[in-house]
Design a protein around this motif. Structure first.
Motif, PDB file in Angstrom:
ATOM      1  N   ARG A 208       0.830  -1.207   0.000  1.00 56.25           N
ATOM      2  CA  ARG A 208       0.000   0.000   0.000  1.00 56.25           C
ATOM      3  C   ARG A 208       0.868   1.262   0.000  1.00 56.25           C
ATOM      4  NH1 ARG A 208      -2.902  -1.239   3.944  1.00 56.25           N
ATOM      5  NH2 ARG A 208      -4.641  -2.068   2.725  1.00 56.25           N
ATOM      6  N   ALA A 209       1.945   1.244   0.786  1.00 54.35           N
ATOM      7  CA  ALA A 209       2.845   2.399   0.822  1.00 54.35           C
ATOM      8  C   ALA A 209       3.465   2.651  -0.553  1.00 54.35           C
ATOM      9  CB  ALA A 209       3.935   2.172   1.872  1.00 54.35           C
ATOM     10  N   VAL A 210       3.910   1.572  -1.201  1.00 55.31           N
ATOM     11  CA  VAL A 210       4.496   1.706  -2.537  1.00 55.31           C
ATOM     12  C   VAL A 210       3.449   2.211  -3.525  1.00 55.31           C
ATOM     13  CG1 VAL A 210       5.474   0.435  -4.487  1.00 55.31           C
ATOM     14  CG2 VAL A 210       6.277  -0.021  -2.164  1.00 55.31           C
ATOM     15  N   GLY A 211       2.245   1.646  -3.453  1.00 57.20           N
ATOM     16  CA  GLY A 211       1.190   2.044  -4.385  1.00 57.20           C
ATOM     17  C   GLY A 211       0.828   3.502  -4.265  1.00 57.20           C
ATOM     18  N   GLN A 212       0.643   3.980  -3.037  1.00 54.54           N
ATOM     19  CA  GLN A 212       0.270   5.380  -2.843  1.00 54.54           C
ATOM     20  C   GLN A 212       1.388   6.323  -3.273  1.00 54.54           C
ATOM     21  OE1 GLN A 212      -0.946   5.758   1.257  1.00 54.54           O
ATOM     22  NE2 GLN A 212      -2.796   4.522   0.964  1.00 54.54           N
ATOM     23  N   THR A 213       2.619   5.943  -2.956  1.00 55.31           N
ATOM     24  CA  THR A 213       3.756   6.786  -3.337  1.00 55.31           C
ATOM     25  C   THR A 213       3.901   6.858  -4.851  1.00 55.31           C
ATOM     26  OG1 THR A 213       4.919   6.218  -1.290  1.00 55.31           O
ATOM     27  CG2 THR A 213       6.239   7.102  -3.092  1.00 55.31           C
ATOM     28  N   MET A 214       3.830   5.709  -5.505  1.00 55.14           N
ATOM     29  CA  MET A 214       4.029   5.665  -6.948  1.00 55.14           C
ATOM     30  C   MET A 214       2.862   6.290  -7.706  1.00 55.14           C
ATOM     31  SD  MET A 214       6.967   4.682  -7.524  1.00 55.14           S
ATOM     32  CE  MET A 214       8.322   3.919  -6.640  1.00 55.14           C
ATOM     33  N   ALA A 215       1.651   6.194  -7.142  1.00 50.11           N
ATOM     34  CA  ALA A 215       0.512   6.824  -7.803  1.00 50.11           C
ATOM     35  C   ALA A 215       0.713   8.333  -7.881  1.00 50.11           C
ATOM     36  CB  ALA A 215      -0.779   6.494  -7.047  1.00 50.11           C
TER      37      ALA A 215
ATOM     38  N   LEU B  69      10.039   2.183  19.114  1.00 54.56           N
ATOM     39  CA  LEU B  69      10.635   2.843  17.954  1.00 54.56           C
ATOM     40  C   LEU B  69       9.598   3.494  17.053  1.00 54.56           C
ATOM     41  CD1 LEU B  69      13.445   0.327  16.936  1.00 54.56           C
ATOM     42  CD2 LEU B  69      13.581   2.343  18.389  1.00 54.56           C
ATOM     43  N   HIS B  70       8.316   3.215  17.283  1.00 56.46           N
ATOM     44  CA  HIS B  70       7.282   3.873  16.490  1.00 56.46           C
ATOM     45  C   HIS B  70       6.845   5.194  17.107  1.00 56.46           C
ATOM     46  CE1 HIS B  70       6.840   0.700  13.605  1.00 56.46           C
ATOM     47  NE2 HIS B  70       6.583  -0.201  14.536  1.00 56.46           N
ATOM     48  N   THR B  71       7.265   5.449  18.340  1.00 59.49           N
ATOM     49  CA  THR B  71       6.830   6.653  19.036  1.00 59.49           C
ATOM     50  C   THR B  71       8.050   7.468  19.453  1.00 59.49           C
ATOM     51  OG1 THR B  71       4.912   5.465  19.908  1.00 59.49           O
ATOM     52  CG2 THR B  71       5.496   7.543  20.979  1.00 59.49           C
ATOM     53  N   THR B  72       8.042   8.747  19.135  1.00 58.33           N
ATOM     54  CA  THR B  72       9.172   9.597  19.485  1.00 58.33           C
ATOM     55  C   THR B  72       8.709  11.029  19.695  1.00 58.33           C
ATOM     56  OG1 THR B  72      11.401  10.267  18.811  1.00 58.33           O
ATOM     57  CG2 THR B  72       9.721  10.188  17.094  1.00 58.33           C
ATOM     58  N   ARG B  73       9.577  11.817  20.308  1.00 56.92           N
ATOM     59  CA  ARG B  73       9.272  13.229  20.517  1.00 56.92           C
ATOM     60  C   ARG B  73       9.801  14.039  19.345  1.00 56.92           C
ATOM     61  NH1 ARG B  73       7.210  14.448  25.312  1.00 56.92           N
ATOM     62  NH2 ARG B  73       7.296  12.805  26.908  1.00 56.92           N
TER      63      ARG B  73
ATOM     64  N   ARG C 196      12.035  16.986   7.747  1.00 57.02           N
ATOM     65  CA  ARG C 196      11.390  16.097   6.785  1.00 57.02           C
ATOM     66  C   ARG C 196      10.002  16.602   6.450  1.00 57.02           C
ATOM     67  NH1 ARG C 196      10.212  10.808   8.853  1.00 57.02           N
ATOM     68  NH2 ARG C 196      10.639  11.572  10.960  1.00 57.02           N
ATOM     69  N   VAL C 197       9.712  16.689   5.166  1.00 58.05           N
ATOM     70  CA  VAL C 197       8.339  16.945   4.743  1.00 58.05           C
ATOM     71  C   VAL C 197       7.587  15.623   4.838  1.00 58.05           C
ATOM     72  CG1 VAL C 197       6.825  17.556   2.833  1.00 58.05           C
ATOM     73  CG2 VAL C 197       8.910  18.872   3.221  1.00 58.05           C
ATOM     74  N   ILE C 198       6.522  15.599   5.625  1.00 57.41           N
ATOM     75  CA  ILE C 198       5.724  14.384   5.756  1.00 57.41           C
ATOM     76  C   ILE C 198       4.721  14.290   4.619  1.00 57.41           C
ATOM     77  CG2 ILE C 198       4.091  13.134   7.208  1.00 57.41           C
ATOM     78  CD1 ILE C 198       6.967  13.170   8.246  1.00 57.41           C
ATOM     79  N   LYS C 199       4.038  15.402   4.334  1.00 62.63           N
ATOM     80  CA  LYS C 199       3.120  15.406   3.195  1.00 62.63           C
ATOM     81  C   LYS C 199       2.730  16.829   2.844  1.00 62.63           C
ATOM     82  CE  LYS C 199      -0.609  14.111   6.358  1.00 62.63           C
ATOM     83  NZ  LYS C 199      -1.588  13.045   6.666  1.00 62.63           N
ATOM     84  N   SER C 200       2.330  16.993   1.601  1.00 67.55           N
ATOM     85  CA  SER C 200       1.793  18.255   1.092  1.00 67.55           C
ATOM     86  C   SER C 200       0.338  18.026   0.733  1.00 67.55           C
ATOM     87  CB  SER C 200       2.570  18.718  -0.144  1.00 67.55           C
ATOM     88  OG  SER C 200       3.943  18.880   0.157  1.00 67.55           O
ATOM     89  N   ILE C 201      -0.505  18.971   1.123  1.00 66.92           N
ATOM     90  CA  ILE C 201      -1.937  18.832   0.859  1.00 66.92           C
ATOM     91  C   ILE C 201      -2.418  20.098   0.169  1.00 66.92           C
ATOM     92  CG2 ILE C 201      -4.143  18.086   1.861  1.00 66.92           C
ATOM     93  CD1 ILE C 201      -2.543  17.481   4.449  1.00 66.92           C
ATOM     94  N   GLY C 202      -1.952  20.329  -1.043  1.00 64.05           N
ATOM     95  CA  GLY C 202      -2.388  21.492  -1.799  1.00 64.05           C
ATOM     96  C   GLY C 202      -1.920  22.796  -1.194  1.00 64.05           C
TER      97      GLY C 202
ATOM     98  N   LEU D 224       4.356   4.178   8.419  1.00 64.51           N
ATOM     99  CA  LEU D 224       4.247   4.182   6.960  1.00 64.51           C
ATOM    100  C   LEU D 224       4.453   5.579   6.372  1.00 64.51           C
ATOM    101  CD1 LEU D 224       1.260   1.718   6.499  1.00 64.51           C
ATOM    102  CD2 LEU D 224       3.706   1.241   6.304  1.00 64.51           C
ATOM    103  N   GLY D 225       5.474   6.269   6.880  1.00 59.30           N
ATOM    104  CA  GLY D 225       5.828   7.568   6.327  1.00 59.30           C
ATOM    105  C   GLY D 225       4.983   8.717   6.814  1.00 59.30           C
ATOM    106  N   ASP D 226       4.015   8.456   7.688  1.00 63.52           N
ATOM    107  CA  ASP D 226       3.148   9.514   8.203  1.00 63.52           C
ATOM    108  C   ASP D 226       3.367   9.647   9.705  1.00 63.52           C
ATOM    109  OD1 ASP D 226       1.256  11.517   8.195  1.00 63.52           O
ATOM    110  OD2 ASP D 226      -0.274  10.322   7.189  1.00 63.52           O
ATOM    111  N   VAL D 227       2.849  10.708  10.292  1.00 62.53           N
ATOM    112  CA  VAL D 227       2.943  10.912  11.734  1.00 62.53           C
ATOM    113  C   VAL D 227       1.546  11.211  12.278  1.00 62.53           C
ATOM    114  CG1 VAL D 227       5.340  11.686  11.770  1.00 62.53           C
ATOM    115  CG2 VAL D 227       3.531  13.359  11.395  1.00 62.53           C
ATOM    116  N   PHE D 228       1.307  10.749  13.506  1.00 57.54           N
ATOM    117  CA  PHE D 228       0.001  10.905  14.122  1.00 57.54           C
ATOM    118  C   PHE D 228       0.188  11.298  15.585  1.00 57.54           C
ATOM    119  CE2 PHE D 228       0.063   7.492  11.027  1.00 57.54           C
ATOM    120  CZ  PHE D 228      -0.947   7.863  10.144  1.00 57.54           C
ATOM    121  N   GLY D 229      -0.817  11.943  16.130  1.00 57.98           N
ATOM    122  CA  GLY D 229      -0.780  12.271  17.546  1.00 57.98           C
ATOM    123  C   GLY D 229      -1.164  13.711  17.812  1.00 57.98           C
ATOM    124  N   PRO D 230      -1.347  14.057  19.087  1.00 59.45           N
ATOM    125  CA  PRO D 230      -1.783  15.411  19.445  1.00 59.45           C
ATOM    126  C   PRO D 230      -0.927  16.542  18.874  1.00 59.45           C
ATOM    127  CG  PRO D 230      -1.978  13.949  21.329  1.00 59.45           C
ATOM    128  CD  PRO D 230      -1.282  13.165  20.266  1.00 59.45           C
ATOM    129  N   PRO D 231       0.417  16.433  18.847  1.00 60.73           N
ATOM    130  CA  PRO D 231       1.190  17.545  18.281  1.00 60.73           C
ATOM    131  C   PRO D 231       0.864  17.833  16.813  1.00 60.73           C
ATOM    132  CG  PRO D 231       2.611  16.129  19.586  1.00 60.73           C
ATOM    133  CD  PRO D 231       1.311  15.402  19.435  1.00 60.73           C
TER     134      PRO D 231
END
Length: 343
Positions: free
Chosen positions: A98-105, A181-185, A229-235, A281-288
């Motif tokens: 799924r990560a490859v598919g979304q990136t390549m699309a 390792l999935h959670t960091t400040r 690091r740029v995580i994502k651009s949304i227009g 999967l290349g994204d970040v989540f959480g209150p911050p």
């Protein structure tokens, strides 16, 4: 994957020829020879698993139609081989797929959009306004894709390895500090174009596209210059992260400098928030992440606004912070945003 299948069409493209006009066939470079059931049988994969992997890549199902190539079978066999080896399980294979598919699309859409301008230029030079211009554009476009594909595939592998090395380095450093390792400040930044909806209603479609492309490119340059690091651009917005708050602030100020203080560009607002985030999967989540986005709604034009935790992390001898009036922030209740500037 590049193929030299003898069934690939050769010679100039005739837009009136249904077979030659099959653009997907030309790009794939090989014939479709399997339906879904035949593809699964040829690779020894359960049909439901094959469909699940195909959907993870972002492609629609084709029912009983003959829609799959030898390369599709080879890719499926490769994935299943990794699972059978015990290196990864099937659920992880789906996640990676799924990560490859979304990136390549997104990359493919970006690539075609970027090449389209050049195709149109070459077609005008060759054909002017005569009736064959459409055919010229098609032939030029296909030729560009064919000639561009091999060097671009090499570039993709090179860039992937470079980013893989950087990601491994980040995980190694993180392993020395965190048990999970999935959670960091991190300090999370969210840059947002002011009143983009109203602005887009005043611009042509071409100008909107140029504006968004320039906004994303300039933000990416600033983020990279500070090792963020740029995580994502949304227009009309860009989400970025940095391990340290001071470089994150420098990124925020840099974005304001190259966007908001350029008279040819719209105003921009940037919010920063710090704390524990989950990386998946290349994204970040959480209150911050949510807080940084919410803060842009209360920031003044071409200003940086931060949360209390980020304010507490900035050195007092380098920054001046000022608590603003408490206000409701969606999802967080009453919050006191903090204005900040270098001393």
């Amino acid at each position: 994957m590049t193929s030299t299948d003898s069934s690939a069409p050769e010679g100039p493209v005739d837009p009136d020829d249904n077979d030659a006009g099959d653009l997907e066939q030309h790009v794939l470079g090989e014939a479709r020879v399997f339906n879904a059931l035949e593809l699964a049988e040829s690779t020894g994969v359960d049909l439901d698993q094959a469909r699940r992997l195909w959907r993870a890549l972002g492609f629609p199902e084709h029912g009983s139609a003959t829609a799959f190539t030898q390369s599709d079978a080879q890719a499926l066999s490769t994935l299943v081989g990794l699972v059978d080896s015990g290196l990864i399980d099937f659920d992880l294979a789906v996640n990676l797929t799924r990560a490859v598919g979304q990136t390549m699309a997104r990359l493919s859409d970006w690539e075609v959009s970027a090449l389209l301008t050049r195709v149109l230029e070459l077609a005008r030079e060759r054909a002017g306004d005569h009736e064959g211009a459409d055919g010229d554009r098609l032939a030029i476009g296909l030729r560009m894709i064919e000639e561009f594909s091999e060097p671009f595939e090499e570039l993709l592998v090179y860039v992937w390895r470079r980013h893989l090395a950087a990601a491994v380095g980040r995980m190694e450093a993180l392993g020395a500090r965190e048990e999970d390792l999935h959670t960091t400040r991190l300090t999370v930044g969210f840059a947002d174009i002011v009143q983009f909806t109203a602005l887009s209603n005043q611009l042509t479609e071409e100008r909107i596209g140029d504006l968004v492309e320039l906004f994303e490119a300039r933000c990416a340059d600033v983020v990279a210059s500070q090792r963020g690091r740029v995580i994502k651009s949304i227009g009309d917005s860009v989400l970025f992260v940095h391990e340290q708050p001071v470089p994150a602030y420098e990124i925020a100020e840099g974005i304001i400098t190259v966007i908001g203080r350029d008279t040819r560009m719209p105003d921009v607002r940037v919010g920063l928030a710090s704390g524990l985030v989950v990386q998946r999967l290349g994204d970040v989540f959480g209150p911050p992440v949510n807080m940084a986005a919410r803060l842009t709604a209360v920031a003044r034009r071409n200003r940086v606004i931060i949360d209390a935790e980020t304010a507490g992390l900035l050195p007092d001898d380098q920054f001046e912070t000022r608590r603003l009036a408490a206000r409701p922030v969606r999802g967080f209740g009453i919050v006191e945003p903090v204005a900040v500037r270098r001393t």
